[in-house]
Design an enzyme around this catalytic site. Structure first.
Site, PDB file in Angstrom:
ATOM      1  N   ARG A  86     169.502 -35.326  39.109  1.00 25.30           N
ATOM      2  CA  ARG A  86     169.931 -34.349  39.870  1.00 25.30           C
ATOM      3  C   ARG A  86     168.806 -34.591  41.374  1.00 25.30           C
ATOM      4  O   ARG A  86     168.078 -34.916  41.139  1.00 25.30           O
ATOM      5  CB  ARG A  86     169.108 -32.430  39.484  1.00 25.30           C
ATOM      6  CG  ARG A  86     169.506 -32.374  38.162  1.00 25.30           C
ATOM      7  CD  ARG A  86     171.330 -31.525  37.880  1.00 25.30           C
ATOM      8  NE  ARG A  86     171.997 -31.391  36.980  1.00 25.30           N
ATOM      9  CZ  ARG A  86     172.581 -32.246  36.515  1.00 25.30           C
ATOM     10  NH1 ARG A  86     172.954 -33.207  36.495  1.00 25.30           N
ATOM     11  NH2 ARG A  86     172.975 -31.921  35.210  1.00 25.30           N
TER      12      ARG A  86
ATOM     13  N   HIS B  91     178.651 -37.468  42.532  1.00 20.58           N
ATOM     14  CA  HIS B  91     178.199 -37.097  41.308  1.00 20.58           C
ATOM     15  C   HIS B  91     178.736 -37.347  40.347  1.00 20.58           C
ATOM     16  O   HIS B  91     180.049 -36.748  39.317  1.00 20.58           O
ATOM     17  CB  HIS B  91     177.820 -35.377  41.210  1.00 20.58           C
ATOM     18  CG  HIS B  91     177.396 -34.505  40.250  1.00 20.58           C
ATOM     19  ND1 HIS B  91     176.572 -34.102  40.147  1.00 20.58           N
ATOM     20  CD2 HIS B  91     177.262 -35.695  38.237  1.00 20.58           C
ATOM     21  CE1 HIS B  91     175.637 -33.858  39.147  1.00 20.58           C
ATOM     22  NE2 HIS B  91     175.827 -34.579  37.768  1.00 20.58           N
TER      23      HIS B  91
ATOM     24  N   GLU C  36     175.231 -30.068  46.727  1.00 18.32           N
ATOM     25  CA  GLU C  36     176.379 -30.389  45.913  1.00 18.32           C
ATOM     26  C   GLU C  36     177.346 -29.279  46.565  1.00 18.32           C
ATOM     27  O   GLU C  36     176.919 -28.441  46.364  1.00 18.32           O
ATOM     28  CB  GLU C  36     176.327 -30.918  44.895  1.00 18.32           C
ATOM     29  CG  GLU C  36     175.495 -32.425  44.498  1.00 18.32           C
ATOM     30  CD  GLU C  36     175.531 -32.551  42.861  1.00 18.32           C
ATOM     31  OE1 GLU C  36     175.967 -32.484  42.405  1.00 18.32           O
ATOM     32  OE2 GLU C  36     174.617 -33.120  43.299  1.00 18.32           O
TER      33      GLU C  36
HETATM   34  C1  8YV Z   1     178.952 -33.736  35.002  1.00 22.38           C
HETATM   35  C2  8YV Z   1     175.853 -33.613  35.031  1.00 22.38           C
HETATM   36  O1  8YV Z   1     179.318 -33.646  35.899  1.00 22.38           O
HETATM   37  O2  8YV Z   1     175.815 -33.518  32.425  1.00 22.38           O
HETATM   38  C3  8YV Z   1     175.183 -33.613  34.087  1.00 22.38           C
HETATM   39  O3  8YV Z   1     173.887 -33.123  33.223  1.00 22.38           O
HETATM   40  O4  8YV Z   1     175.416 -33.581  36.148  1.00 22.38           O
HETATM   41  C4  8YV Z   1     177.720 -34.013  34.377  1.00 22.38           C
HETATM   42  O5  8YV Z   1     178.330 -34.309  33.095  1.00 22.38           O
HETATM   43  C5  8YV Z   1     178.594 -31.514  35.671  1.00 22.38           C
HETATM   44  O6  8YV Z   1     179.158 -30.560  33.900  1.00 22.38           O
HETATM   45  C6  8YV Z   1     179.449 -31.164  35.988  1.00 22.38           C
HETATM   46  O7  8YV Z   1     179.316 -30.129  36.626  1.00 22.38           O
END
Ligand code: 8YV
Length: 319
Positions: A238, A285, A267
């Site tokens: 993150r 992402h 983002e």
């Molecule tokens: C997705 C994510 O991109 O699983 C996570 O923690 O960050 C990702 O799989 C996300 O849920 C899309 O917003």
């Protein structure tokens, strides 16, 4: 569930954008009310307030306000392993169950971390740009790059994804190091308890810890300076785990050698300064964004919802 009447389909909220396969599958099982992530929650129509479950992407999550706006909410099915955007304490206090999507995306996120590492260390994106610009054809000699083989690779956060990254890089690394809240008894890699010492001993630092307030700005200016001018940072976790302005400054001053970044604080906005840096590789992402993982994540969201409405144990509960 074909043949179900409208009345038999539990009402749920799709909060923010989902993706077509999941949207279609939800519509075949539930009465789905789409609520925009920026909707005025004080003005939700009464039928929306009947929702018993909510489904959202990790980037939208579920703040306390949406839970309070849905008085009959029983469950949140998060399409994400990271649940930093869900107010988990509020869910627990409100008796709302929360599920996420661990495991099914681990390999793809780990693959992207490795790809970003190679792309950054070997200047793959910058060299691609110079070939396309015709510079190579004009006789420009690309700069020599660093190398991955033999480097000391530090994994910050040895969870499922951190371990998958370590396993992938073990055959080429000089050594795998890791830093975690505590040492993992079953991990074969060297644990370093002090974060600064960990960064100093790493040639490459890969951020794979979960996000949220506990990890906020875990990678700060001091850690980046400890990584040093030959050091490379990769982040597939993150954006908030890194002090982003400190990272931009360290890259601008070449106090670290480069960065491969899949995640950012705001983002989809990326700090302007990064856009012109050739020693940075940027991704929008994409960690779990493969056809395979996204389908498996959707199926896990559906399986958790089905379990909940059948009165069975949740498959991947967070709360
Ligand atoms: C997705 C994510 O991109 O699983 C996570 O923690 O960050 C990702 O799989 C996300 O849920 C899309 O917003």
């Amino acid at each position: 569930m074909d043949g179900m009447t409208h009345a038999e389909r539990p009402p749920i909220v799709a909060y923010g954008p989902l993706y077509p396969y999941l949207t279609d599958a939800l519509a075949s099982r539930f009465t789905v009310h789409a609520v925009a992530a920026d909707a005025d929650l004080s003005a939700l129509p009464s039928q929306v307030r009947e929702a018993r479950a909510l489904v959202s992407f990790g980037s939208v999550g579920a703040p306390a306000a949406i839970m309070d706006a849905l008085p009959k909410l029983e469950m949140i099915g998060l399409f994400s392993v990271g649940y930093d955007k869900v107010d988990v304490d509020h869910a627990r206090a409100s008796g709302i169950r929360v599920t996420n999507t661990p495991d099914v995306l681990t390999d793809d996120v780990a693959d992207l971390a490795v790809g970003l590492l190679y792309a950054t260390v070997r200047n793959i994106a910058a060299n691609d740009r110079m070939v396309r610009a015709g510079d190579w054809a004009r006789g420009v000699k690309p700069a020599l790059s660093g190398r991955v083989t033999g480097s000391r690779i530090g994994i910050l956060g040895l969870g499922r994804i951190g371990r998958a990254i370590a396993r992938r890089l073990e055959p080429v690394a000089g050594e795998i190091l890791y830093h975690n809240r505590r040492e993992a008894a079953d991990a074969p890699w060297r644990y370093i308890a002090d974060p600064i010492d960990f960064a100093r001993q790493s040639d490459v630092l890969i951020v794979a810890t979960s996000g949220g307030p506990e990890a906020a700005k875990l990678v700060d200016a001091a850690m980046l300076d400890a990584l040093g001018p030959q050091g490379v940072l990769v982040n597939i976790s993150r954006g908030g785990v890194i002090d982003e302005p400190a990272l931009v400054a360290a890259l601008a001053d070449r106090r670290i050698a480069g960065a491969g970044l899949d995640v950012f604080v705001n983002e989809p906005d990326v700090p302007d300064a990064l856009l012109t840096m050739d020693h940075v590789v940027l991704q929008p992402h994409q960690g779990s964004a493969t056809i395979h993982s996204r389908k498996a994540m959707a199926d896990l969201v559906l399986a958790n919802l089905d379990a909940h409405f059948a009165g069975k144990a949740l498959i991947t509960p967070v709360v």
